[in-house]
Design a protein around this motif. Structure first.
Motif, mmCIF file in Angstrom:
data_model
loop_
_atom_site.group_PDB
_atom_site.id
_atom_site.type_symbol
_atom_site.label_atom_id
_atom_site.label_comp_id
_atom_site.label_asym_id
_atom_site.label_seq_id
_atom_site.Cartn_x
_atom_site.Cartn_y
_atom_site.Cartn_z
ATOM 1 N N HIS A 297 8.770 21.860 -54.276
ATOM 2 C CA HIS A 297 7.744 20.921 -54.745
ATOM 3 C C HIS A 297 6.328 21.431 -54.456
ATOM 4 C CE1 HIS A 297 9.831 17.559 -56.427
ATOM 5 N NE2 HIS A 297 10.572 17.353 -55.356
ATOM 6 N N THR A 298 6.189 22.344 -53.514
ATOM 7 C CA THR A 298 4.855 22.860 -53.199
ATOM 8 C C THR A 298 4.471 24.033 -54.103
ATOM 9 O OG1 THR A 298 5.557 24.475 -51.521
ATOM 10 C CG2 THR A 298 5.252 22.190 -50.801
ATOM 11 N N TYR A 299 5.397 24.441 -54.996
ATOM 12 C CA TYR A 299 5.135 25.495 -55.976
ATOM 13 C C TYR A 299 5.175 24.973 -57.410
ATOM 14 C CZ TYR A 299 5.919 29.140 -52.395
ATOM 15 O OH TYR A 299 5.831 29.954 -51.299
ATOM 16 N N GLN A 300 5.897 23.920 -57.645
ATOM 17 C CA GLN A 300 6.214 23.393 -58.973
ATOM 18 C C GLN A 300 4.967 23.229 -59.845
ATOM 19 O OE1 GLN A 300 7.850 19.481 -58.620
ATOM 20 N NE2 GLN A 300 8.922 19.588 -60.571
ATOM 21 N N MET A 301 4.967 23.830 -61.027
ATOM 22 C CA MET A 301 3.801 23.789 -61.917
ATOM 23 C C MET A 301 3.698 22.457 -62.642
ATOM 24 S SD MET A 301 3.093 27.367 -63.878
ATOM 25 C CE MET A 301 2.022 28.599 -63.128
ATOM 26 N N ASN A 302 2.520 21.854 -62.590
ATOM 27 C CA ASN A 302 2.305 20.598 -63.312
ATOM 28 C C ASN A 302 2.390 20.802 -64.820
ATOM 29 O OD1 ASN A 302 1.897 19.023 -60.982
ATOM 30 N ND2 ASN A 302 -0.247 19.659 -60.861
ATOM 31 N N ARG A 303 1.938 21.953 -65.312
ATOM 32 C CA ARG A 303 1.960 22.191 -66.763
ATOM 33 C C ARG A 303 3.381 22.265 -67.303
ATOM 34 N NH1 ARG A 303 -1.647 26.385 -65.152
ATOM 35 N NH2 ARG A 303 -3.843 25.823 -65.443
ATOM 36 N N MET A 304 4.323 22.599 -66.439
ATOM 37 C CA MET A 304 5.716 22.750 -66.864
ATOM 38 C C MET A 304 6.523 21.474 -66.620
ATOM 39 S SD MET A 304 8.295 25.919 -65.872
ATOM 40 C CE MET A 304 7.032 27.161 -66.134
ATOM 41 N N THR A 305 5.867 20.443 -66.131
ATOM 42 C CA THR A 305 6.577 19.240 -65.698
ATOM 43 C C THR A 305 6.037 18.030 -66.434
ATOM 44 O OG1 THR A 305 6.846 20.240 -63.510
ATOM 45 C CG2 THR A 305 7.240 17.866 -63.694
ATOM 46 N N TRP A 306 6.857 17.458 -67.309
ATOM 47 C CA TRP A 306 6.453 16.250 -68.015
ATOM 48 C C TRP A 306 7.198 15.046 -67.447
ATOM 49 C CZ3 TRP A 306 8.936 20.363 -70.470
ATOM 50 C CH2 TRP A 306 10.239 20.160 -70.922
ATOM 51 N N LYS A 307 7.058 13.910 -68.085
ATOM 52 C CA LYS A 307 7.614 12.661 -67.569
ATOM 53 C C LYS A 307 9.103 12.794 -67.275
ATOM 54 C CE LYS A 307 8.055 7.726 -68.663
ATOM 55 N NZ LYS A 307 7.805 6.685 -69.679
ATOM 56 N N ASN A 308 9.506 12.302 -66.102
ATOM 57 C CA ASN A 308 10.903 12.316 -65.642
ATOM 58 C C ASN A 308 11.447 13.725 -65.428
ATOM 59 O OD1 ASN A 308 11.042 9.480 -65.744
ATOM 60 N ND2 ASN A 308 11.582 9.510 -67.908
ATOM 61 N N GLN A 309 10.545 14.734 -65.257
ATOM 62 C CA GLN A 309 10.973 16.108 -65.018
ATOM 63 C C GLN A 309 10.653 16.582 -63.605
ATOM 64 O OE1 GLN A 309 13.154 16.601 -67.638
ATOM 65 N NE2 GLN A 309 12.398 18.691 -67.691
ATOM 66 N N THR A 310 9.995 15.742 -62.801
ATOM 67 C CA THR A 310 9.584 16.178 -61.468
ATOM 68 C C THR A 310 10.774 16.652 -60.645
ATOM 69 O OG1 THR A 310 7.755 14.598 -61.526
ATOM 70 C CG2 THR A 310 8.370 15.471 -59.379
ATOM 71 N N GLU A 311 11.903 15.937 -60.758
ATOM 72 C CA GLU A 311 13.093 16.313 -59.986
ATOM 73 C C GLU A 311 14.001 17.260 -60.754
ATOM 74 O OE1 GLU A 311 13.144 15.558 -56.831
ATOM 75 O OE2 GLU A 311 11.257 14.536 -57.210
ATOM 76 N N VAL A 312 13.490 17.814 -61.861
ATOM 77 C CA VAL A 312 14.262 18.777 -62.645
ATOM 78 C C VAL A 312 13.697 20.180 -62.460
ATOM 79 C CG1 VAL A 312 14.995 19.450 -64.966
ATOM 80 C CG2 VAL A 312 14.940 17.028 -64.331
ATOM 81 N N THR A 313 12.451 20.398 -62.889
ATOM 82 C CA THR A 313 11.890 21.753 -62.847
ATOM 83 C C THR A 313 11.763 22.289 -61.419
ATOM 84 O OG1 THR A 313 9.633 20.849 -62.947
ATOM 85 C CG2 THR A 313 10.677 21.454 -65.023
ATOM 86 N N VAL A 314 11.657 21.400 -60.429
ATOM 87 C CA VAL A 314 11.581 21.874 -59.036
ATOM 88 C C VAL A 314 12.840 22.641 -58.652
ATOM 89 C CG1 VAL A 314 12.543 19.730 -58.089
ATOM 90 C CG2 VAL A 314 11.098 21.163 -56.664
ATOM 91 N N ASN A 315 13.957 22.301 -59.259
ATOM 92 C CA ASN A 315 15.218 22.918 -58.847
ATOM 93 C C ASN A 315 15.455 24.285 -59.476
ATOM 94 O OD1 ASN A 315 16.113 21.045 -56.954
ATOM 95 N ND2 ASN A 315 16.806 19.658 -58.557
ATOM 96 N N ILE A 316 14.525 24.741 -60.329
ATOM 97 C CA ILE A 316 14.543 26.158 -60.704
ATOM 98 C C ILE A 316 14.424 26.992 -59.433
ATOM 99 C CG2 ILE A 316 13.308 27.977 -61.947
ATOM 100 C CD1 ILE A 316 12.334 25.779 -63.893
ATOM 101 N N TYR A 317 13.545 26.548 -58.528
ATOM 102 C CA TYR A 317 13.346 27.259 -57.259
ATOM 103 C C TYR A 317 14.592 27.186 -56.382
ATOM 104 C CZ TYR A 317 8.415 27.432 -58.545
ATOM 105 O OH TYR A 317 7.236 27.677 -59.189
ATOM 106 N N SER A 318 15.224 26.016 -56.336
ATOM 107 C CA SER A 318 16.420 25.861 -55.495
ATOM 108 C C SER A 318 17.557 26.742 -55.998
ATOM 109 C CB SER A 318 16.849 24.386 -55.482
ATOM 110 O OG SER A 318 15.781 23.547 -55.121
ATOM 111 N N LEU A 319 17.792 26.740 -57.318
ATOM 112 C CA LEU A 319 18.890 27.530 -57.875
ATOM 113 C C LEU A 319 18.655 29.031 -57.691
ATOM 114 C CD1 LEU A 319 19.731 25.598 -61.167
ATOM 115 C CD2 LEU A 319 21.199 25.850 -59.162
ATOM 116 N N ARG A 320 17.406 29.466 -57.890
ATOM 117 C CA ARG A 320 17.127 30.903 -57.712
ATOM 118 C C ARG A 320 17.273 31.314 -56.243
ATOM 119 N NH1 ARG A 320 14.430 34.368 -61.071
ATOM 120 N NH2 ARG A 320 13.088 35.032 -59.316
#
Length: 737
Positions: A297-320
């Motif tokens: 969450h301290t890296y997650q890009m706002n430009r890549m995160t739209w509504k209801n995606q906050t708990e989605v795009t953050v997990n790109i980091y977790s999976l990698r």
């Protein structure tokens, strides 16, 4: 996640110590008060040390870095460890080297070892000055320093901290395992502890120190995760834009705020005093999804995160991170791919409508599986380089499609169509310049058993259902709809619009105004596309619409009646006439007022008033009313006098016999006998009928005929038919006038 009461919450991390052994302090530690978080007021003389010298790293401001490099709300932390705990009665002296070449001086914060609310982890920074600084307030907590400054030749700043209580600390590269165990054993009542890695700092309380089984493994594990997250974000020092931070850390803290397992916030991530810290300090690579997620969450890009995606795009980091640690993918462990492939079979897919966060994560992860480990580092770099001002969710979605296609060097429209992520006509046109996708990359999974299928270019693509059906405007008598154009091998001829399952219109455009709706009514719309070959697509997703209530149109009251005149004046009657009133919705009638009292209503502009007193003056006013019962202003007053009586009436006598038609006066009121009568008082007996217009008080024993008027309790009533003993206001025989 942002800060919510869930398994994994807010996305932000605290800055931590940036280099091995930021503070070279003696191994001196504290004891606690009442076995909890307060330090004993009296320390042994051997435990009290003069100022301990430390070297602070120079760091940039996390607020600027997170904005310019990370495009992130929270970012890392500027905090550096002192290992000093201040009691409320302690005086702390911080000495700043007066020979420093820094022009910006450090700051300090005091915060609880165990946070009770998220804002405790981002306290106010208090500035320090060169030379001696004395802290003698009543604040209690652990002291951290922040050395935000431009880089100088000295590259560091020497400080010394005197007073307070030193806490047990493990410093990677300095403290051995034996040293750590000795510190813990010698100080069983220490109020807290800190673990320092190269890029992270853990602050915990006495309650969790027994969970620190292998401090070296703990800090090394999270140093690795932070390095992996840097790689995912494309922070590789290839340019100043893509550089790693200078002097910032991740501060991982203990919390006892109710309702939280883990969260991320400004200047820290936090872990519950019970299970959260247990998980953090175990540092088992098979079960640290939570800490990896919060750091993400301290890296997650706002430009890549739209509504209801906050708990989605953050997990790109977790999976990698899982992938680099050699851990089996969570999407495989939790059988998410079965859900993904079932989702693909739906006829009308809508990515944003899917509520399964891990299914939605699959859309991002299959791009990694298809295009390799360098896909997301390059994608994040592109986002930073172009730095688009993406204000809406639609803009963010379209930019993802464009950017992913650019990094992959493939037209990814078939992939995003399969996922149900809508693309605009402009986006579809823009990605046509990239080579066609040759394989069904949506078949990828981490544990792939068979090669993915090729896309058969000879097989005609079925026209896709219209997407993003939405309402542009709703009124009481019209609904304006629009949708995104359908795609296929054949051009689109027209769209069929259905309302409640029935066709209501066809249009060649992607908009329609339905003007056949009723006010305050719910409808279900759907749209299908028809191509030039005559093939009809599947219907779009349903859209529920409710029309507005019809507006209430304000109409003016009728005009005031004018030109009031009289005719046919007799001793007991007269006729009134007036000019008709006007109204935009029609005149329903007129109300007649005599001497200020409503006496009747009529439909036409004339009225005959009877049963009047002779030689008596009356004042009339007329008001018009319309079909909504709105009443006009009253007419000007019109005064008229009846003619004198042409005969003299005798007063009623108690012992006299009267026959039908005989007239008498009683109390100044004229009566006529209805039949033979004797001894029956005119104002009480139904043998008499009043010829006066004066309305008498209702009598319970008196009989009344239809049309007779009486007063009762200050109100006037008129009988509808013959009645006796029925009280006005309580019986339907009486009509209030």
């Amino acid at each position: 996640m942002k800060k919510k009461k869930y398994y994994i919450s807010l996305g932000t991390s605290l800055l931590a110590l940036a280099a091995t052994g930021l503070f070279q302090t003696p191994d001196v530690y504290a004891q606690s008060v009442n076995g909890e978080t307060l330090v004993q007021n009296q320390l042994k003389l051997s435990e009290q040390q003069p100022g301990v010298k430390s070297e602070l790293l120079q760091s940039e401001d996390t607020a600027i870095y997170r904005k310019n490099q990370l495009d992130n709300t929270f970012g890392p932390s500027n905090n550096q460890s002192t290992g000093v705990y201040k009691r409320s009665t302690d005086t702390i002296t911080i000495y700043i080297d007066e020979n420093t070449d820094q022009t910006q001086m450090p700051t300090y914060t005091i915060s609880p070892i165990t946070l009770t609310q998220s804002r405790d982890g981002n306290p106010q920074r208090i500035p320090l000055k060169k030379g001696k600084n004395t802290i003698n307030n009543t604040n209690e907590g652990i002291i951290h320093l922040q050395n935000i400054t431009t880089a100088t030749a000295q590259q560091k700043l020497v400080v010394s901290v005197d007073g307070g209580v030193r806490l047990p600390r493990f410093i990677l590269g300095k403290t051995t395992e034996a040293d750590w165990q000795k510190q813990v054993q010698q100080n069983p009542n220490a109020p807290g502890y800190e673990l320092l890695g190269t890029r992270m700092l853990i602050t915990g309380s006495k309650a969790t120190i027994d969970k620190v089984k292998n401090p070296k493994q703990i800090v090394e594990t999270y140093d690795k995760v932070i390095t992996f997250h840097d790689q995912t974000a494309g922070l590789d020092d290839s340019s100043s834009l893509h550089r790693k931070n200078r002097g910032l850390i991740q501060h991982m803290r203990e919390t006892q705020e109710p309702g939280y397992y883990m969260y991320a916030w400004f200047s820290h991530t936090a872990y519950s005093k019970g299970t959260g810290m247990t998980n953090l300090l175990a540092a088992n690579i098979d079960s640290i999804w939570g800490p990896m997620h919060e750091l993400g969450h301290t890296y997650q890009m706002n430009r890549m995160t739209w509504k209801n995606q906050t708990e989605v795009t953050v997990n790109i980091y977790s999976l990698r991170s899982e992938k680099q640690l050699g851990v089996r993918s969570r999407l495989e462990r939790n059988n998410v791919y079965d859900k993904i492939f079932t989702y693909f079979k739906q006829p009308n897919k809508n990515y944003d409508s899917n509520t399964d966060l891990f299914v939605k994560l699959g859309m991002f992860w299959q791009l990694e599986l298809a295009f390799g480990d360098n896909f997301y580092p390059q994608l994040h770099k592109l986002y930073r380089e172009e730095a688009k001002n993406l204000k809406s969710d639609v803009e963010k979605q379209q930019y993802l499609i464009l950017s992913a296609s650019k990094i992959a060097n493939k037209n990814l429209l078939p992939y995003f169509d399969m996922w149900g992520l809508p693309s605009t006509a402009e986006t579809r046109q823009a990605v046509q310049k990239y080579p066609a996708l040759t394989h069904k990359i949506w078949e990828y999974r981490d544990e792939l058993k068979n090669p993915i299928s090729p896309i058969d270019p000879a097989k005609p693509e079925k026209t896709a259902a219209p997407t993003n059906l939405s309402v542009l405007d709703v009124k009481h008598d019209a609904v304006k709809l629009n949708w995104l154009a359908s795609q296929g091998n054949s051009a689109i001829k027209e769209y069929i619009v259905y309302r409640d399952g029935k066709e209501v219109a066809r249009t060649a455009t992607t908009e329609l105004i339905d003007k056949t709706v009723q006010p305050a009514t719910s409808y279900t719309y759907t749209v299908a596309a028809v191509n030039t070959a005559g093939e009809t697509s599947a219907n779009s997703a349903n859209l529920q619409v409710k029309t507005l209530s019809a507006p209430i149109v304000e109409t003016p009251a009728p005009s005031k009646p004018t030109n009031l005149v009289s005719s046919n004046i007799t001793q007991d009657s007269l006729t009134l006439h007036w000019a008709p009133s006007s109204s935009s919705i029609g005149i329903a009638g007129y109300t007649i007022y005599r001497d200020g009292v409503k006496i009747s209503t009529v439909r036409i502009p004339s009225f005959s008033d009877t049963q009047l007193q002779s030689n008596t003056t009356y004042t009339y006013q007329i008001a018009a009313f319309d079909n909504r019962n709105q009443e006009s202003s009253k007419s000007d007053r019109f005064t008229i006098k009846t003619k004198e009586a042409d005969n003299n009436l005798s007063a009623w006598a108690n012992n006299k016999v009267y026959t039908a038609g005989d007239k008498v006066l009683y109390n100044g009121i004229e009566y006529v006998a209805k039949w033979w009568t004797q001894g029956n008082r005119p104002d009480q007996s139904d043998a008499w009928k009043t010829l006066s217009t004066i309305v008498m008080e209702w009598e319970t024993k008196k009989a009344y005929s239809g049309g007779d008027t009486v007063t009762f309790q200050g109100q006037t009533f008129k009988a509808k038919w013959w009645t006796q003993g029925n009280q006005p206001g309580s019986s339907p025989v009486w009509e209030k006038i």
